[in-house]
Design a protein around this motif. Structure first.
Motif, PDB file in Angstrom:
ATOM      1  N   ASN A 112     -20.234  29.714 -32.702  1.00 43.62           N
ATOM      2  CA  ASN A 112     -20.828  29.450 -31.397  1.00 43.62           C
ATOM      3  C   ASN A 112     -21.665  30.657 -30.974  1.00 43.62           C
ATOM      4  O   ASN A 112     -21.170  31.582 -30.351  1.00 43.62           O
ATOM      5  CB  ASN A 112     -19.744  29.163 -30.366  1.00 43.62           C
ATOM      6  N   VAL A 113     -22.942  30.647 -31.327  1.00 47.44           N
ATOM      7  CA  VAL A 113     -23.811  31.786 -31.080  1.00 47.44           C
ATOM      8  C   VAL A 113     -24.934  31.383 -30.139  1.00 47.44           C
ATOM      9  O   VAL A 113     -25.631  30.391 -30.369  1.00 47.44           O
ATOM     10  CB  VAL A 113     -24.417  32.320 -32.401  1.00 47.44           C
ATOM     11  N   LYS A 114     -25.092  32.126 -29.073  1.00 45.89           N
ATOM     12  CA  LYS A 114     -26.220  31.948 -28.155  1.00 45.89           C
ATOM     13  C   LYS A 114     -27.221  33.056 -28.446  1.00 45.89           C
ATOM     14  O   LYS A 114     -26.852  34.161 -28.855  1.00 45.89           O
ATOM     15  CB  LYS A 114     -25.759  32.050 -26.701  1.00 45.89           C
ATOM     16  N   MET A 115     -28.485  32.780 -28.208  1.00 45.15           N
ATOM     17  CA  MET A 115     -29.533  33.757 -28.485  1.00 45.15           C
ATOM     18  C   MET A 115     -30.318  34.085 -27.234  1.00 45.15           C
ATOM     19  O   MET A 115     -30.505  33.237 -26.367  1.00 45.15           O
ATOM     20  CB  MET A 115     -30.465  33.232 -29.566  1.00 45.15           C
ATOM     21  N   ALA A 116     -30.791  35.312 -27.198  1.00 49.90           N
ATOM     22  CA  ALA A 116     -31.689  35.754 -26.138  1.00 49.90           C
ATOM     23  C   ALA A 116     -33.117  35.697 -26.666  1.00 49.90           C
ATOM     24  O   ALA A 116     -33.350  35.707 -27.874  1.00 49.90           O
ATOM     25  CB  ALA A 116     -31.335  37.183 -25.713  1.00 49.90           C
ATOM     26  N   SER A 117     -34.053  35.676 -25.748  1.00 51.10           N
ATOM     27  CA  SER A 117     -35.475  35.731 -26.081  1.00 51.10           C
ATOM     28  C   SER A 117     -35.976  37.150 -25.803  1.00 51.10           C
ATOM     29  O   SER A 117     -35.497  37.797 -24.863  1.00 51.10           O
ATOM     30  CB  SER A 117     -36.231  34.739 -25.201  1.00 51.10           C
ATOM     31  N   PRO A 118     -36.941  37.638 -26.568  1.00 52.46           N
ATOM     32  CA  PRO A 118     -37.477  38.980 -26.300  1.00 52.46           C
ATOM     33  C   PRO A 118     -38.069  39.104 -24.894  1.00 52.46           C
ATOM     34  O   PRO A 118     -38.106  40.195 -24.326  1.00 52.46           O
ATOM     35  CB  PRO A 118     -38.576  39.172 -27.351  1.00 52.46           C
ATOM     36  N   GLN A 119     -38.505  37.991 -24.311  1.00 55.31           N
ATOM     37  CA  GLN A 119     -39.137  38.022 -22.994  1.00 55.31           C
ATOM     38  C   GLN A 119     -38.151  37.837 -21.840  1.00 55.31           C
ATOM     39  O   GLN A 119     -38.531  37.969 -20.675  1.00 55.31           O
ATOM     40  CB  GLN A 119     -40.239  36.967 -22.915  1.00 55.31           C
ATOM     41  N   GLU A 120     -36.892  37.557 -22.157  1.00 53.85           N
ATOM     42  CA  GLU A 120     -35.874  37.443 -21.104  1.00 53.85           C
ATOM     43  C   GLU A 120     -35.637  38.801 -20.468  1.00 53.85           C
ATOM     44  O   GLU A 120     -35.839  39.840 -21.097  1.00 53.85           O
ATOM     45  CB  GLU A 120     -34.549  36.952 -21.691  1.00 53.85           C
ATOM     46  N   SER A 121     -35.154  38.786 -19.264  1.00 55.89           N
ATOM     47  CA  SER A 121     -34.832  40.032 -18.576  1.00 55.89           C
ATOM     48  C   SER A 121     -33.485  40.569 -19.047  1.00 55.89           C
ATOM     49  O   SER A 121     -32.642  39.824 -19.551  1.00 55.89           O
ATOM     50  CB  SER A 121     -34.792  39.809 -17.056  1.00 55.89           C
ATOM     51  N   LEU A 122     -33.302  41.858 -18.856  1.00 57.95           N
ATOM     52  CA  LEU A 122     -32.011  42.463 -19.160  1.00 57.95           C
ATOM     53  C   LEU A 122     -30.919  41.842 -18.293  1.00 57.95           C
ATOM     54  O   LEU A 122     -29.781  41.682 -18.737  1.00 57.95           O
ATOM     55  CB  LEU A 122     -32.061  43.975 -18.965  1.00 57.95           C
ATOM     56  N   ARG A 123     -31.271  41.468 -17.078  1.00 58.71           N
ATOM     57  CA  ARG A 123     -30.315  40.805 -16.185  1.00 58.71           C
ATOM     58  C   ARG A 123     -29.822  39.500 -16.812  1.00 58.71           C
ATOM     59  O   ARG A 123     -28.619  39.239 -16.866  1.00 58.71           O
ATOM     60  CB  ARG A 123     -30.946  40.519 -14.823  1.00 58.71           C
ATOM     61  N   ASP A 124     -30.764  38.693 -17.309  1.00 55.00           N
ATOM     62  CA  ASP A 124     -30.383  37.408 -17.911  1.00 55.00           C
ATOM     63  C   ASP A 124     -29.549  37.612 -19.176  1.00 55.00           C
ATOM     64  O   ASP A 124     -28.570  36.902 -19.397  1.00 55.00           O
ATOM     65  CB  ASP A 124     -31.615  36.571 -18.229  1.00 55.00           C
ATOM     66  N   ALA A 125     -29.922  38.578 -19.998  1.00 61.71           N
ATOM     67  CA  ALA A 125     -29.147  38.859 -21.216  1.00 61.71           C
ATOM     68  C   ALA A 125     -27.747  39.332 -20.847  1.00 61.71           C
ATOM     69  O   ALA A 125     -26.760  38.919 -21.469  1.00 61.71           O
ATOM     70  CB  ALA A 125     -29.866  39.898 -22.071  1.00 61.71           C
ATOM     71  N   SER A 126     -27.645  40.172 -19.830  1.00 61.17           N
ATOM     72  CA  SER A 126     -26.332  40.656 -19.380  1.00 61.17           C
ATOM     73  C   SER A 126     -25.471  39.513 -18.863  1.00 61.17           C
ATOM     74  O   SER A 126     -24.266  39.458 -19.150  1.00 61.17           O
ATOM     75  CB  SER A 126     -26.497  41.694 -18.264  1.00 61.17           C
ATOM     76  N   ARG A 127     -26.066  38.606 -18.122  1.00 55.14           N
ATOM     77  CA  ARG A 127     -25.318  37.455 -17.617  1.00 55.14           C
ATOM     78  C   ARG A 127     -24.812  36.581 -18.757  1.00 55.14           C
ATOM     79  O   ARG A 127     -23.687  36.095 -18.724  1.00 55.14           O
ATOM     80  CB  ARG A 127     -26.189  36.632 -16.671  1.00 55.14           C
ATOM     81  N   MET A 128     -25.668  36.382 -19.768  1.00 59.70           N
ATOM     82  CA  MET A 128     -25.265  35.577 -20.905  1.00 59.70           C
ATOM     83  C   MET A 128     -24.101  36.243 -21.641  1.00 59.70           C
ATOM     84  O   MET A 128     -23.136  35.579 -22.017  1.00 59.70           O
ATOM     85  CB  MET A 128     -26.439  35.360 -21.866  1.00 59.70           C
ATOM     86  N   MET A 129     -24.179  37.570 -21.802  1.00 57.70           N
ATOM     87  CA  MET A 129     -23.075  38.301 -22.444  1.00 57.70           C
ATOM     88  C   MET A 129     -21.785  38.131 -21.642  1.00 57.70           C
ATOM     89  O   MET A 129     -20.717  37.920 -22.222  1.00 57.70           O
ATOM     90  CB  MET A 129     -23.413  39.787 -22.573  1.00 57.70           C
TER      91      MET A 129
END
Length: 145
Positions: free
Chosen positions: A10-27
């Motif tokens: 079960n792996v979710k991916m981030a996009s290079p253009q996403e914000s650090l905020r969005d990546a942190s929320r996903m984590m």
């Protein structure tokens, strides 16, 4: 044992253009400290919670900075049909705790961690790999970037 037998699928991916905020929320939602970064269906990097802190916040980047600004671009990976012993040795040599897992078409299908390998009985080899990982410095040292 093959990596496919013990990896996390079960792996979710981030996009290079996403914000650090969005990546942190996903984590936070995934209870994970690392995300693969994909541009379309191509794996282009990895971002960790530590990247966000050390390469992001410590260098003055805010929550709206892009994932591409702090991600690791050189991606180390393994294949689903690789032998887990070989992968463990490699993880110790390159000093990483997790590796993305690709199929032979080079599409991301999972992540394997030291914990995954230890949980299926690879404890002595996992300890050896961890010994290599915790060596100071190395290619993935945050102070090098």
């Amino acid at each position: 044992m093959k990596v496919a037998d013990c990896m996390t699928r079960n792996v979710k991916m981030a996009s290079p253009q996403e914000s650090l905020r969005d990546a942190s929320r996903m984590m936070a939602e995934l209870d994970a400290g690392i995300l693969p970064v994909a541009d379309g269906d191509r794996l282009v990097g990895m971002i960790t919670d530590r990247d966000i802190c050390v390469r992001g916040i410590a260098l003055g980047k805010g929550p709206d900075a892009k994932v591409a600004d702090v991600m690791s671009r050189e991606v180390k990976y393994c294949f689903e049909d690789d032998d887990s012993d070989a992968v463990l040795r490699n993880m110790g040599d390159i000093q990483v705790r997790r590796l993305p897992v690709l199929n032979r078409d080079k599409r991301l299908i999972g992540i394997v961690s030291l914990a995954d390998l230890a949980s299926v009985g690879q404890t002595s080899r996992t300890g050896e790999a961890l010994g290599g990982i915790v060596r100071p410095g190395g290619e993935h040292s945050q102070s090098v970037h």
